[in-house]
Design an enzyme around this catalytic site. Structure first.
Site, PDB file in Angstrom:
ATOM      1  N   ASN A 159       0.757  -1.340  -0.134  1.00 44.50           N
ATOM      2  CA  ASN A 159       0.021   0.061  -0.010  1.00 44.50           C
ATOM      3  C   ASN A 159       1.014   1.283  -0.067  1.00 44.50           C
ATOM      4  O   ASN A 159       2.223   1.183   0.104  1.00 44.50           O
ATOM      5  CB  ASN A 159      -0.918   0.059   1.214  1.00 44.50           C
ATOM      6  CG  ASN A 159      -2.105   0.442   0.883  1.00 44.50           C
ATOM      7  OD1 ASN A 159      -2.426   1.465   0.393  1.00 44.50           O
ATOM      8  ND2 ASN A 159      -3.187  -0.077   1.214  1.00 44.50           N
TER       9      ASN A 159
ATOM     10  N   ASP B 194      19.871  -0.788   2.163  1.00 48.12           N
ATOM     11  CA  ASP B 194      21.491  -0.860   2.141  1.00 48.12           C
ATOM     12  C   ASP B 194      21.835  -2.039   1.729  1.00 48.12           C
ATOM     13  O   ASP B 194      22.781  -2.478   1.215  1.00 48.12           O
ATOM     14  CB  ASP B 194      22.002  -0.417   3.432  1.00 48.12           C
ATOM     15  CG  ASP B 194      21.947   1.179   3.343  1.00 48.12           C
ATOM     16  OD1 ASP B 194      20.692   1.884   2.994  1.00 48.12           O
ATOM     17  OD2 ASP B 194      22.489   2.009   4.036  1.00 48.12           O
TER      18      ASP B 194
ATOM     19  N   HIS C 248      22.003   2.786  13.321  1.00 50.30           N
ATOM     20  CA  HIS C 248      23.226   3.697  13.519  1.00 50.30           C
ATOM     21  C   HIS C 248      23.427   3.184  15.131  1.00 50.30           C
ATOM     22  O   HIS C 248      22.624   2.829  15.912  1.00 50.30           O
ATOM     23  CB  HIS C 248      22.839   4.900  13.544  1.00 50.30           C
ATOM     24  CG  HIS C 248      22.580   5.330  12.097  1.00 50.30           C
ATOM     25  ND1 HIS C 248      23.511   5.782  11.102  1.00 50.30           N
ATOM     26  CD2 HIS C 248      21.380   5.440  11.506  1.00 50.30           C
ATOM     27  CE1 HIS C 248      22.774   5.997   9.788  1.00 50.30           C
ATOM     28  NE2 HIS C 248      21.549   5.770  10.160  1.00 50.30           N
TER      29      HIS C 248
ATOM     30  N   SER D 229      -0.644  -1.414   9.076  1.00 51.55           N
ATOM     31  CA  SER D 229      -0.391   0.107   8.929  1.00 51.55           C
ATOM     32  C   SER D 229       0.784   0.771   9.918  1.00 51.55           C
ATOM     33  O   SER D 229       0.592   0.534  11.110  1.00 51.55           O
ATOM     34  CB  SER D 229      -1.447   1.088   8.939  1.00 51.55           C
ATOM     35  OG  SER D 229      -2.574   0.716   8.039  1.00 51.55           O
TER      36      SER D 229
ATOM     37  N   ALA E 119      -0.719  -3.143  13.501  1.00 49.00           N
ATOM     38  CA  ALA E 119      -0.554  -1.939  13.069  1.00 49.00           C
ATOM     39  C   ALA E 119       0.230  -1.062  14.245  1.00 49.00           C
ATOM     40  O   ALA E 119       0.071  -1.307  15.527  1.00 49.00           O
ATOM     41  CB  ALA E 119      -2.036  -1.262  13.025  1.00 49.00           C
TER      42      ALA E 119
ATOM     43  N   THR F  10      11.532  -5.924  16.458  1.00 49.72           N
ATOM     44  CA  THR F  10      12.958  -5.638  16.919  1.00 49.72           C
ATOM     45  C   THR F  10      13.775  -7.159  16.532  1.00 49.72           C
ATOM     46  O   THR F  10      14.811  -7.177  16.697  1.00 49.72           O
ATOM     47  CB  THR F  10      12.944  -5.092  18.206  1.00 49.72           C
ATOM     48  OG1 THR F  10      12.335  -5.975  19.142  1.00 49.72           O
ATOM     49  CG2 THR F  10      12.316  -3.753  18.264  1.00 49.72           C
TER      50      THR F  10
ATOM     51  N   ARG G 168       5.699  -8.038  20.118  1.00 48.07           N
ATOM     52  CA  ARG G 168       5.691  -9.621  20.990  1.00 48.07           C
ATOM     53  C   ARG G 168       4.542 -10.401  20.332  1.00 48.07           C
ATOM     54  O   ARG G 168       3.607 -10.042  19.995  1.00 48.07           O
ATOM     55  CB  ARG G 168       5.636  -9.134  22.405  1.00 48.07           C
ATOM     56  CG  ARG G 168       6.717  -8.468  22.857  1.00 48.07           C
ATOM     57  CD  ARG G 168       6.604  -8.782  24.545  1.00 48.07           C
ATOM     58  NE  ARG G 168       7.826  -8.079  25.078  1.00 48.07           N
ATOM     59  CZ  ARG G 168       7.975  -6.707  25.463  1.00 48.07           C
ATOM     60  NH1 ARG G 168       7.093  -5.899  25.237  1.00 48.07           N
ATOM     61  NH2 ARG G 168       9.094  -6.509  25.905  1.00 48.07           N
TER      62      ARG G 168
ATOM     63  N   ARG H 158      -0.527 -14.476  20.176  1.00 49.73           N
ATOM     64  CA  ARG H 158      -0.995 -15.778  19.961  1.00 49.73           C
ATOM     65  C   ARG H 158      -0.326 -16.402  18.703  1.00 49.73           C
ATOM     66  O   ARG H 158       0.048 -15.822  17.620  1.00 49.73           O
ATOM     67  CB  ARG H 158      -2.477 -15.749  19.927  1.00 49.73           C
ATOM     68  CG  ARG H 158      -2.916 -15.119  18.806  1.00 49.73           C
ATOM     69  CD  ARG H 158      -4.612 -14.903  19.165  1.00 49.73           C
ATOM     70  NE  ARG H 158      -5.304 -14.087  18.151  1.00 49.73           N
ATOM     71  CZ  ARG H 158      -5.709 -14.522  17.103  1.00 49.73           C
ATOM     72  NH1 ARG H 158      -5.376 -15.603  16.566  1.00 49.73           N
ATOM     73  NH2 ARG H 158      -6.228 -13.706  16.275  1.00 49.73           N
TER      74      ARG H 158
END
Length: 196
Positions: A87, A95, A117, A144, A162, A167, A182, A185
């Site tokens: 979308n 990179d 960084h 989103s 959303a 991480t 996280r 389920r």
């Protein structure tokens, strides 16, 4: 390729720090003008849009829909499978490689960034950074305004809520949400009954 460039490329591939100046030899792989052209084409000009996508991306599968505008650092490091839907305002910070499987859906405002960084400001001289590939396996759905960070793999069929910031890796067939993202389920066969 010079020995220096080869050494920098090896460091990039290992996820080590490198600078903008050291990586300048990669600049010809950027597709900024072609991305600009793509974002200016009419939605109905499907043949032109397809031709541009094939010139911009590292590879692109069949039946790909990528709504304008989209943005990419390079474009050439993005590989998209079949039956992809991206979308508006999708950003690829590519990179290094971003690999997207078949049947993937990405909602508006999502960022996939292979690059980060260092935290300490003295290490950010000359835009020093590190890069690690991102992989979205088949049939992933990203909601989103989610952000996927360097080195993340999202497993087959998983859903990212959303606004999430991903991480770390997400296992297959999982619903994952939050900041940081996280798993909440597993996705089960019961979901086949309808919207959950």
């Amino acid at each position: 390729m010079s020995e220096h460039d080869a050494a920098v490329l090896a460091r990039i591939r290992q996820g080590s720090l490198y600078t903008e100046s050291e990586a300048a030899f990669l600049a010809p792989q950027r597709r900024a003008d072609l991305i600009f052209d793509y974002n200016q084409t009419r939605p109905s000009d499907t043949d032109r849009r397809r031709t541009l996508l094939e010139q911009i991306l590292g590879s692109v599968g069949a039946r790909t829909v990528l709504l304008s505008p989209f943005h990419a650092g390079f474009g050439s490091n993005v590989h998209i499978g079949d039956d992809f839907f991206g979308n508006v305002n999708l950003t690829f910070v590519d990179d290094v490689e971003i690999r997207i499987g078949n049947g993937v859906m990405i909602a508006p405002g999502v960022t996939l960034t292979t690059t980060g960084h260092p935290v300490h400001p003295d290490l950010r001289v000359d835009f020093r950074r590190f890069s690690e590939p991102i992989v979205l396996e088949d049939k992933v759905w990203i909601g989103s305004n989610a952000v996927v960070l360097p080195g993340v793999r999202i497993g087959y069929g998983s859903v990212i809520g959303a606004g999430s910031v991903v991480t770390h890796d997400i296992p297959p067939m999982s619903v994952a949400v939050g900041v940081p993202c996280r798993v909440t389920r597993a996705i089960t066969q019961d979901e086949l009954r309808g919207r959950v």
